[in-house]
Motif scaffolding. Sequence first.
Motif, PDB file in Angstrom:
ATOM      1  N   ARG A 141     -67.168  24.593  49.719  1.00  0.00           N
ATOM      2  CA  ARG A 141     -68.417  25.039  50.351  1.00  0.00           C
ATOM      3  C   ARG A 141     -69.124  23.842  50.979  1.00  0.00           C
ATOM      4  NH1 ARG A 141     -71.287  29.623  46.441  1.00  0.00           N
ATOM      5  NH2 ARG A 141     -69.433  30.919  46.260  1.00  0.00           N
ATOM      6  N   GLU A 143     -72.010  22.628  51.356  1.00  0.00           N
ATOM      7  CA  GLU A 143     -73.387  22.695  50.862  1.00  0.00           C
ATOM      8  C   GLU A 143     -74.248  21.670  51.606  1.00  0.00           C
ATOM      9  OE1 GLU A 143     -74.534  24.785  48.611  1.00  0.00           O
ATOM     10  OE2 GLU A 143     -72.806  25.493  47.448  1.00  0.00           O
ATOM     11  N   ARG A 152     -73.578  20.940  41.579  1.00  0.00           N
ATOM     12  CA  ARG A 152     -73.468  21.489  42.924  1.00  0.00           C
ATOM     13  C   ARG A 152     -72.485  20.638  43.719  1.00  0.00           C
ATOM     14  NH1 ARG A 152     -75.623  25.314  45.671  1.00  0.00           N
ATOM     15  NH2 ARG A 152     -77.399  25.551  44.302  1.00  0.00           N
TER      16      ARG A 152
HETATM   17 MG    MG Z   1     -74.833  28.889  47.060  1.00  0.00          MG
END
Ligand code: MG
Length: 422
Positions: A141, A143, A152
């Motif tokens: 991802r 991010e 994260r």
């Molecule tokens: Mg998310």
Amino acid sequence: MRLSEQFAKTTKNVPADEVSRNAQLLIQAGFIYRGMAGVYAYLPLGLRVLENIKNIVRTEMNGLGAEELIMTSLQRQELWQETDRWDDEKVDVWFKSQLKNGTPVGFGWSHEEPIMAMLKSYIASYRDLPVAVYQFQTKLRNELRAKSGIMRGREFIMKDLYALSKDEKELQAFYDQVSDAYIRIFEKVGLGDATFLTYASGGAFTQFSHEFQVITDAGEDIIYVDRSKKIAVNKEVYNDEVLKQLDLSTDQLEEVKSAEVGNIFNFGSSKSKQLGVYYADHNGVEQPVYLSSYGLGVTRLMGVIAEFFADDKGLVWPENVAPALVYIARLGNQPEVVKQADELYIRLTDAAIQVLYDDRDIRPGEKFADADLLGIPHRIVISEKTVQRGTFEWKKRDTTEAQQVNAEQLAKSLGIDTQALL
Ligand code: MG
Ligand code: ATP
């Protein structure tokens, strides 16, 4: 595992490019290696923790009758266009590339679409349902921010389970079962009291989705918890109408920071209609399949556990996830000390106990500091003093006082037979 043979070393230096406590500690302890912001490799000790967590999750998923598989990272553009989730305007975390001939491909950030497309070729009638499949997979991802360490990542491991049901009722029954399985998972990793089933924004089909949120200042979410009812409401859906609907009152609610470790969704028949996944019911009439999906961030959970239990000396792993149960600190090189420490190492290993054996030629203070930093639940010291006394010096990571114990007491505290130590 002998520490003298480990390539990964601990360091006193706090990594300057990390602001999160979990990444700082895990890097200092040699559990993970930072490739770039939000991208981490799992070194042998980190991998053990990850595998322990995965096995706890796997046991619960298998208990639901779900079948484990692994889907692909490379994703076909057309498939995601069918559900309008290819466009970067719709999904802002896509990593995309293209084949040599120019065909666009994406890297899997979630797997509802490919799972549906795959299962479509196996589902024809009501006899083929329900089906539940799950995987542990590296999701990619893009991010925007990656400042929370492994909580994260731009690359992270998720357990995602997908269930295909015949109707809403069958879906709901399974949904509740998975919800209970998640609660057991958080209990097993020591986070039972801190984890709250949380009402959050829903998808196309239902008003709410359910999140599993752990109260921690390291989290990025704000939730309102009702401790007596053991539920919470995410700030994103928090308003008077919702509180009334859930029978919650503001004076019972507490605003806290939290980390979302799991998220479960009811998609209803929306995806099946978009992707054409139908089955023939008892009367031979075509019906859309009902989809629910159940994510759990495995690496995020490891980060949350690291943050949640850490103290000023380092990591403190719960026994169920610790990379080893015992840390043997051998102080000195006297033949009798080496002999006893080696023997203890072998005996515990034979008793199926995972041990980190600190057989390095370094000062006692450094060994104690590393035992604390690594967060191994039990520390046993073998020194000239203990050899003379005929005892073991035993201390738990989360207590300050070391005790002199005999073989019987030590075996008892480790949950093994005394015979194993003699
Ligand atoms: Mg998310
Ligand atoms: P968030 O709101 O934190 O971005 P999300 O809603 O995007 O999460 P899902 O797509 O539902 O999350 O993913 C399922 C689970 O995967 C989440 O509950 C979380 O535990 C984990 N997860 C999501 N994004 C990340 C990430 N970037 N790094 C690590 N774990 C993640």
